[in-house]
Enzyme design. Structure first.
Site, PDB file in Angstrom:
ATOM      1  N   GLU A  12       0.808  -1.231   0.000  1.00 35.45           N
ATOM      2  CA  GLU A  12       0.000   0.000   0.000  1.00 35.45           C
ATOM      3  C   GLU A  12       0.839   1.278   0.000  1.00 35.45           C
ATOM      4  O   GLU A  12       0.636   2.187   0.817  1.00 35.45           O
ATOM      5  CB  GLU A  12      -0.982  -0.003   1.171  1.00 35.45           C
TER       6      GLU A  12
ATOM      7  N   GLU B  44      -5.384  -8.466   0.142  1.00 32.10           N
ATOM      8  CA  GLU B  44      -6.145  -8.119   1.351  1.00 32.10           C
ATOM      9  C   GLU B  44      -7.579  -7.826   0.961  1.00 32.10           C
ATOM     10  O   GLU B  44      -7.837  -7.273  -0.118  1.00 32.10           O
ATOM     11  CB  GLU B  44      -5.573  -6.877   2.066  1.00 32.10           C
TER      12      GLU B  44
HETATM   13  C1  BGP Z   1      -4.620  -2.080   5.092  1.00 37.13           C
HETATM   14  C2  BGP Z   1      -3.261  -2.448   5.634  1.00 37.13           C
HETATM   15  C3  BGP Z   1      -3.247  -3.511   6.683  1.00 37.13           C
HETATM   16  C4  BGP Z   1      -4.484  -3.603   7.541  1.00 37.13           C
HETATM   17  C5  BGP Z   1      -5.784  -3.249   6.842  1.00 37.13           C
HETATM   18  C6  BGP Z   1      -6.936  -2.983   7.763  1.00 37.13           C
HETATM   19  O1  BGP Z   1      -4.620  -0.739   4.684  1.00 37.13           O
HETATM   20  O2  BGP Z   1      -2.426  -2.902   4.591  1.00 37.13           O
HETATM   21  O3  BGP Z   1      -2.045  -3.416   7.377  1.00 37.13           O
HETATM   22  O4  BGP Z   1      -4.318  -3.103   8.790  1.00 37.13           O
HETATM   23  O5  BGP Z   1      -5.672  -2.148   5.991  1.00 37.13           O
HETATM   24  O6  BGP Z   1      -6.871  -1.682   8.278  1.00 37.13           O
HETATM   25  P1  BGP Z   1      -7.035  -1.322   9.795  1.00 37.13           P
HETATM   26  O7  BGP Z   1      -6.033  -2.128  10.526  1.00 37.13           O
HETATM   27  O8  BGP Z   1      -6.763   0.130   9.887  1.00 37.13           O
HETATM   28  O9  BGP Z   1      -8.421  -1.670  10.146  1.00 37.13           O
END
Ligand code: BGP
Length: 471
Positions: free
Chosen positions: A166, A370
């Site tokens: 990201e 993801e």
């Molecule tokens: C993405 C990231 C992850 C993960 C996910 C969920 O942006 O790559 O690391 O954390 O989001 O987000 P959050 O943890 O803020 O709920």
């Protein structure tokens, strides 16, 4: 488009799940690990934990991999903590850190699980941050040297590599994720971005040179942008944000050139990066083997009002909530989409559209690295976690993936977030994503025991059937 018959998922489809080092490992200062920018954070949103112990995966990886095997994961996406293997980010290598990832990879391979490795997931070594981090042009070489180390150590065991997680979210929402608090403004951010793009291109070239049989690609967060209406000004705003949020990153990674609209945006704002001789050639020389991307939600924008209110986020500050840009686009709540408990819109059809769009633009195999639902899961009186809402979310997205495959998209992997409960980037540990529950609270570590959630049994069956069973 309606299809009479759906194409099946490919036989060797990489069903799995994902984590990242700093969110799951813990052991933040053990066995010679150096601090990362995450470890030195001194403030966390009220009521949320730090990342020191996380899910203690560093010590419990064997138990975790055994559970992954039980669920039937074909793949597991995890990241390597740069400062665990190189405490200062450059120079000295930490043998115990190197050994940990050998043991983890070996355990996975023995369990028949394909490792998919992210080289860098938000946790830049603090020693490098103190030298200017990605603002320092030397960061290109730092990353190239780190890449070389990883490929030398693990390249003969790991076939799939992801460069930078990201990158676009680090540039657009770094302060929400905790990666760029000390940056020198937007111009500096686009300079960091340029260094990352060149560093990534170098890493891809090094991988191809050292291990031509391996596959490597970028891993941005891609979400197709909708216009708020068919008003031409709204449609233009959506083009703008698509270019700035999505195509800037993928055009550079895949086509080896800057996206024209994104370039003119940076020019207009006075944020053009300095490009040194040879950079463009390096960008153009890198050829990813696939595109990995993270998808949680689509985004919607309307035409800018051309005043300061454009940049006020419509609900909270988050990497998945649009912050507008004056004169360019303005965030908009899509009235057709439900939201989760954290204000993120839920849009499975948007995943199909995003898959199609990436396929149309780049014609490369795709992997979704993801996707998932954060929720306050609870263990009930019988000792079960009945996360039906997560099953519903994943089911709806997988359904759209199959439609996209039927549309002609070459999708070869899906690693939803997350394999096991871990610490959210900025919302603590009670915002859970995992197939496996971890028994801890924000400040009470309890016994850190593992418990399979209902979604893991559902996913086990889905993997066994290589997809959804038709209703
Ligand atoms: C993405 C990231 C992850 C993960 C996910 C969920 O942006 O790559 O690391 O954390 O989001 O987000 P959050 O943890 O803020 O709920």
């Amino acid at each position: 488009m309606l299809h009479k018959t759906l194409k099946p998922f490919p036989d060797d489809f990489l069903w799995g799940a994902a984590t990242s080092a700093y969110q799951v490992e813990g052991a933040w200062n053990e066995d010679g690990k150096g601090p990362s920018v995450i470890d030195v954070r001194d403030q966390y949103p009220e009521g949320t934990t730090d990342f020191k112990v996380a899910s203690d995966h560093y010590h419990r990886y064997k138990e975790d991999v055994a559970l992954f095997k039980e669920i039937g994961f074909k793949s597991y996406r995890f990241s390597i903590s740069w400062s665990r293997v190189m405490p200062n980010g450059i120079g000295e290598v930490n043998p115990k850190g190197i050994d940990f990832y050998h043991r983890l990879i070996d355990e996975l391979l023995e369990a028949g699980i394909t490792p998919i490795v992210t080289m860098y997931h938000f946790d830049l070594p603090q020693a490098l941050a103190e030298m200017g981090g990605w603002s320092n042009r030397d960061s290109i070489q730092w990353f190239a040297d780190y890449a070389q180390l990883l490929f030398k150590e693990y390249g003969h065991k790991v076939k799939y590599w992801l460069t930078i997680n990201e990158q676009n979210m680090m540039i657009l929402h770094g302060s929400a994720i905790g990666t760029n608090d000390k940056n020198g403004g937007q111009k500096d951010l686009y300079q960091q971005n340029h260094h990352m793009l060149v560093a990534q291109a170098k890493a891809m070239a090094i991988s191809h040179e050292m291990q031509p049989e391996n596959k490597i690609g970028p891993a941005p967060n891609i979400a197709l942008i909708y216009p708020a209406s068919s008003k031409p000004e709204d449609v233009m705003a959506a083009f703008n944000y698509n270019a700035i949020r999505n195509w800037l990153y993928l055009d550079a990674a895949v086509r080896g050139r800057y996206n024209d609209v994104a370039w003119s945006f940076m020019e207009e704002k006075g944020w053009l990066p300095e490009i040194k001789e040879g950079d463009i050639e390096v960008l153009a020389s890198a050829k990813p083997d696939f595109i990995a991307f993270n998808y949680y939600t689509s985004q919607t924008v309307e035409a800018s009002h051309n005043d300061a209110s454009d940049a006020v986020p419509r609900s909270g500050k988050d990497q998945h909530i649009t912050i507008g840009e004056r004169g360019v686009y303005r965030g908009y709540h899509n009235p057709f989409l439900p939201t989760n408990e954290f204000g993120w819109e839920i849009d499975p059809i948007g995943l199909r559209s995003t898959l199609r769009e990436i396929n149309d633009r780049y014609h490369l195999p795709l992997m979704i690295t993801e996707n998932g639902l954060g929720a306050f899961d609870e263990v009930d009186a019988e000792g079960n976690v009945n996360d039906d809402y997560r099953i519903e979310y994943l089911h709806a997205h997988i359904e759209q993936m199959q439609l996209a495959i039927t549309d002609g998209v070459q999708l070869f992997g899906y690693t939803p977030w997350s394999a096991i409960d871990l610490i959210s980037t900025h919302q603590g540990c009670r915002k859970r994503y995992g197939f496996i529950y971890v028994n801890r609270d924000e400040f009470d570590l309890k016994d850190l025991g593992r418990l399979r959630k209902k979604s893991s049994f559902w996913y086990e069956e889905l993997i066994r059937n290589n997809g959804l069973t038709q209703k």
